[in-house]
Design an enzyme around this catalytic site. Structure first.
Site, PDB file in Angstrom:
ATOM      1  N   GLU A  91      35.505  21.452  -7.390  1.00 53.30           N
ATOM      2  CA  GLU A  91      37.121  21.192  -7.367  1.00 53.30           C
ATOM      3  C   GLU A  91      37.585  22.387  -8.196  1.00 53.30           C
ATOM      4  OE1 GLU A  91      39.170  19.342  -6.151  1.00 53.30           O
ATOM      5  OE2 GLU A  91      37.784  17.564  -5.723  1.00 53.30           O
TER       6      GLU A  91
ATOM      7  N   ASP B 177      32.526  16.768   3.946  1.00 50.63           N
ATOM      8  CA  ASP B 177      33.346  17.594   5.094  1.00 50.63           C
ATOM      9  C   ASP B 177      33.329  19.255   5.011  1.00 50.63           C
ATOM     10  OD1 ASP B 177      34.184  17.375   2.583  1.00 50.63           O
ATOM     11  OD2 ASP B 177      36.360  16.433   3.174  1.00 50.63           O
TER      12      ASP B 177
ATOM     13  N   GLU C 118      43.815   6.364   3.707  1.00 51.43           N
ATOM     14  CA  GLU C 118      42.393   7.078   3.234  1.00 51.43           C
ATOM     15  C   GLU C 118      41.171   6.387   4.188  1.00 51.43           C
ATOM     16  OE1 GLU C 118      42.322   9.412   1.302  1.00 51.43           O
ATOM     17  OE2 GLU C 118      40.098   9.686   0.517  1.00 51.43           O
TER      18      GLU C 118
ATOM     19  N   GLU D 129      44.914  17.213   5.778  1.00 49.37           N
ATOM     20  CA  GLU D 129      44.041  17.633   6.654  1.00 49.37           C
ATOM     21  C   GLU D 129      44.458  17.443   8.101  1.00 49.37           C
ATOM     22  OE1 GLU D 129      43.156  16.394   4.085  1.00 49.37           O
ATOM     23  OE2 GLU D 129      41.602  17.092   3.152  1.00 49.37           O
TER      24      GLU D 129
END
Ligand code: DMJ
Length: 584
Positions: free
Chosen positions: A144, A284, A377, A398
């Protein structure tokens, strides 16, 4: 609401060869800002301004109620030091005067430039130069911190260099790069493991803590190369890129014989913990960074990894437009779930040139978006219902991101209409007086007190670029997984990447003034394109339909000619006609 000043700058010296190749690779990013796609100038301007309003509503509320802390709590008009919380930091151990890392400001820098507000960008750069410090006893998540802080600083630095002559007195003196280097140095102890795979958590001041967990995720150690590679190129210190590349190579060496990776692993033993994986959470950006590293650095090694990984995903995870999860050892399906994070995949496919497959999946995500008003989600495909606990929508970018890529590739105005739906939902469901709030439960649309920084770095940025891409006109960029643009530079390239994308617009006949429409408007490989505004269907000039209307195939002979690109389709290993990589 403040309306930010517009600014102009002279076109920078361009890397023409790279620009053309990458523009082709990215499906035409260098295209004009206002194409004749039939959408209408006034409508485009209206939507562009609507996104500007959204960004500034989120940004100004953050600056008023949360800055210099990390993120805004829009319902209570307060703040959270979420970067530290991401690392489960014991907040009591923080110095009394700890004020957060101004995370949302760092994340907003590149968006301010994309939106054309250099004045506010400069203000942010100067504040951060004078106030930001990483010398804090804070346990943070490496992934992150890399994508949000390091990526935000590096992208901000590159933009500040590019626009320095337009900043006040041209006084930018690499302050953001110095901060990035300081942060990057604090990452290095995480990589000191027998495998080279980094710990997921480090303390910014003290490095890896005693009894630190050795478990990490594939995306956690496989999505560092863009930021750390760029940091090495900019500072001349090769340690950052070397560490990220060593981790990536190790990760890839752990793939199964099917070329699949798992989701979680142990950094000390280099053994998989979770063998089931897909294209969503925990994995991802690993795929994303393989292809983007190839575009940014031009090394064949990234392409080879990506190519094998992509084919394996298409073979073992794809089921028509959906992507389920599978066991990396056997390829057997494990979980049949659609997740909000997976919605980046059509964008990646568009970057790659697999536009037909991208459109197919994008449509399915849009159906789910329309059903709930936003993307949940997790949605259980096998039961046709929401996941019992993961019903939230934290303002994720996204789906907007993929919509932006598909519009860039096709110039099909339908994607602008999808953008309108996204913007409509965000304003209707999530806009509150104090900013934009996450949705806690999409079945009730109850809100949660959190405005994530990626709403500013990604969601608003991609929506803005959908209607105004003037930022992309003079330069080609690759966007990091957090939406921070990094310019493509020939000096960073080992080799200019080959193009993989044909033209993806179809000229239609039956008109003295041919209209450029995309066959993607209605379905995959359609015979005709029908749009309300046009009235009657238009026949694609080159279309040869697949033998089976389901687009299933046994051999290449069962496939026709793609109407969007006029390219011959081939049969994938999973038995679907498409423009597969193997065909190039
Ligand atoms: C962002 O922080 C990044 O895009 C990351 O790769 C995963 N998704 C979140 C936003 O949804």
């Amino acid at each position: 609401m403040r309306s930010p000043p517009r600014w102009h700058r002279p076109a920078p010296a361009r890397l023409v060869a790279v620009a053309l190749l990458v523009a082709a690779l990215a499906g035409g990013f260098a295209a004009a800002a206002v194409p004749g796609d039939g959408y209408g100038h006034a409508r485009r301007l209206y939507m562009r301004n609507k996104v500007l309003e959204m960004f500034y509503h989120a940004y100004e509320n953050y600056m008023t109620y949360a800055f210099p802390h990390d993120e805004l709590k829009p319902l209570t008009k307060s703040f959270t030091d979420s970067l530290s919380e991401l690392g489960n930091l014991n907040l009591e151990r923080l110095p009394q005067d700890y004020n957060g890392s101004a995370l949302t400001l760092v994340e907003s820098l590149s968006s301010l430039v994309v939106l054309g507000n250099l004045t506010e960008f400069e203000r942010g750069v100067l504040w951060l130069s004078e106030n930001l410090t990483f010398d804090v006893d804070a346990r943070i998540n490496l992934f992150e911190c890399n994508i949000r802080l390091l990526g935000g600083l590096i992208s901000g630095h590159l933009l500040a260099k590019d626009y320095n002559s337009d900043l006040k007195d041209g006084q930018y003196k690499d302050q953001l790069l110095h901060l990035a280097e300081n942060l990057g140095r604090r990452f290095l102890p995480a990589f000191e493991t027998p495998t080279g795979l980094p710990y997921a958590w480090i303390n910014l001041k003290y490095g890896v803590m005693e009894n630190e967990t050795t478990e990490t995720s594939t995306s956690g150690c496989g999505s560092l190369i863009l930021e750390m590679g760029a940091l090495s190129r900019l500072t001349g210190d090769s340690r950052y890129e070397a560490a990220a590349l060593r981790a990536l190579r190790k990760l890839w060496s752990m793939r199964s014989s099917l070329n699949l990776v798992g989701t979680t692993l142990d950094v000390l033993t280099g053994k998989w913990i979770e063998y089931s994986s897909g294209i969503g959470a925990g994995v991802d950006s690993f795929y994303e960074y393989l292809i983007k590293a190839y575009v940014l650095f031009g090394s064949e090694e990234y392409w080879d990894m990506f190519h094998s990984a992509y084919l394996a995903v298409q073979k073992y995870f794809r089921h028509g437009p959906w992507y389920h999860e599978a066991d990396m050892r056997t390829g057997e399906a494990t979980h049949w779930q659609l997740t909000s994070l997976q919605a980046f995949w059509p964008g990646l496919q568009t970057l790659l040139g697999d536009v037909a497959a991208a459109n197919l999946s994008h449509r399915e995500f849009y159906n789910v978006w329309q059903r709930f008003g936003v993307l949940p989600e997790r949605y259980l495909l096998d039961f046709g219902m929401l996941h019992p606990t993961e019903k939230y929508y934290p303002l994720r970018p996204e789906f907007a991101e993929s919509t932006f890529y598909l519009y860039q590739a096709t110039k099909d105005p339908w994607y602008l209409e999808v953008g309108e739906a996204i913007i409509g939902s965000l304003n209707y469901y999530t806009k509150v007086d104090g900013g934009f709030a996450s949705v806690k439960d999409v079945s009730t649309m109850k809100l949660e007190d959190h405005q994530h920084s990626f709403f500013l770095s990604e969601t608003c940025k991609y929506l803005f670029l959908l209607y105004d891409d003037s930022f992309l006109r003079n330069q080609n960029y690759i966007f990091t997984t957090e939406g921070h643009p990094l310019p493509i530079r020939s000096a960073w390239h080992e080799k200019i990447p080959a193009t993989h994308v044909p033209s993806n617009l179809t000229f239609v006949k039956d008109d003295s003034q041919p209209i450029r429409v995309s066959a993607l408007t209605s379905q995959v490989c359609p015979e005709t394109v029908s749009r309300q505004s046009v009235g009657s269907p238009w026949e694609s000039a080159c279309h040869i339909p697949d033998v089976f209307p389901t687009h299933r195939c046994r051999t290449d002979d069962d496939c026709g000619v793609e109407s969007a690109s006029c390219k011959r389709r081939t049969c994938s290993t999973a038995g679907y006609c498409g423009l597969w990589l193997a065909a190039y």
